[in-house]
Design an enzyme around this catalytic site. Sequence first.
Site: not given
Ligand code: VG1
Ligand code: CO
Length: 542
Positions: A112-113, A276, A278, A280-281, A375
Amino acid sequence: MIRIVPTTPFSDQKPGTSGLRKKVVVFRQPHYAENFIQATFDVLGDVAGQTLVLGGDGRFWNREVIQVALRMAAANGFGRVIVGQGGILSTPAASHAIRLYRAFGGIILSASHNPGGPNEDFGIKYNIANGGPAPEKITDAIHARTLVIDSYRILDAADIDLDAPGETRLGDMIVQVIDPVADYADLMESLFDFGAIRTLIAGGFRLSFDAMHAVTGPYAVEILERRLGAAAGSVVNGTPLADFGGHHPDPNMVHAHDLFDRMFGPDAPDFGAASDGDGDRNIILGRGIFITPSDSLAMLAANAHLAPGYARGLAGIARSMPTSAAADRVAEALGIPLHETPTGWKFFGNLLDAGHVTLCGEESAGTGSDHVREKDGLWAVLLWLNILAVRGEPVAQIARAHWARFGRNYYARHDYEGVDSAAADGLITALRDKLPTLAGTRIGNLIIAAADDFAYHDPIDGSDSRHQGVRILFDGGSRIVLRLSGTGTSGATLRVYLECYEPADGDLGRATPDALADLIAAADTIADIRQRTGRAQPDVVT
Ligand code: VG1
Ligand code: CO
């Protein structure tokens, strides 16, 4: 030929908030990815002849693991794997493909990010047949399996050509390489009034979408530039790179600062957004204004009926617990239920499947609906564009009108990254220990009304998830939430979520740091953040 390869367990394959995330060097250890994939297949039961969707965000090591997963799927009896061309599928596009092709499930390769590259991060996530992240029941079973695994199955075969669309045989299995963008773009066109958005853009409305050299580039170019007619160059950083150009593909003020500079600079476009790694954000900006993700959820909910796909109204709204209560006020006004879930999209799946909610959101730049089970960054961008096209007002005006009706939830999240894990655990443990004594305590001008450790009871499957974040609620509706991240790959990240509510007749134009100053001080007093982390300031404020 199918080989059964002996292996030994790794002790660190527990999926976090969103799948298993580790440094690439960890994933490159012999058998590491194989063990996790086999453990996943093992808990799925009989997959003979089933279809699997496979794709990733294109980061470093994506192609290698795609080839391994294909050979293992063949050896485990899958009948067909649908894979995005080049091994690419954004997370929402993968969710859609699972649903569209009625697959048994899908494997998404992404961190992801988190940054990408040989020394950065990689991840593997399993999604179930509804298109959504596997619920805790399944991720717990996968973890348990990784701890006892002693072999995995893999086909001996040459690499599949991932760049040519079409079907190939791999043992008894078919590999079907699909265009990663087309189905998803068609889904978006079915939900939104592309004609109205095209007219808006043709009338001189300018937009800037920062794909951050991540997976959304090709999706955004197809949808925003080709189908909706935005000027060439409206999508910036649109070429996906294996290391995201050396940046964090995390859309926030720190990592997407070029976009913020553009939107707050002279001659800013009318609308700005970013996604981001992948896809989804999303973050949303207007000329000279940033819409917090919590506010975006509320504003989208209040206006969703203006888009054809949501013209019938919303069944309900769900938000993660740390997300601000802005959406709660909209739900109340609409007379629909509001569900509060733990952090992570996997908790929305049951509510969406049962038809209890239509829109979901998280403060971490995640918004989505029942069109998929993840998302969805571009979906949020398009819903905003649809609303702007119908209302014909600038983003800032829509935001101000929203606050004037519902009041404003000033909101920020402070992240302390790379904190010593023992220190972070100590902070949370100490906080939990004093929870029963906090109610009634005065800190400066604030009085604690209640404090607890958030637990969620899933109304659909009856499961319970405890220890999902410490909540400190103050008289008047202000709130501090503290929890540790479940997506990091080194040390611990402490997240401190701060929120205060200003009623509609109050001061709606304050600077967020001023509005939250008392809460920021109170958070340090209650949790001893500076002392325990050794940090005077958060690393990232979003
Ligand atoms: C973070 C965010 C959460 C989100 C998750 C995955 O998790 O706070 O809201 O669902 O990332 O998003 P954490 O446990 O680090 O707070 V993504 O776009 O990284 O798949
Ligand atoms: Co993501």
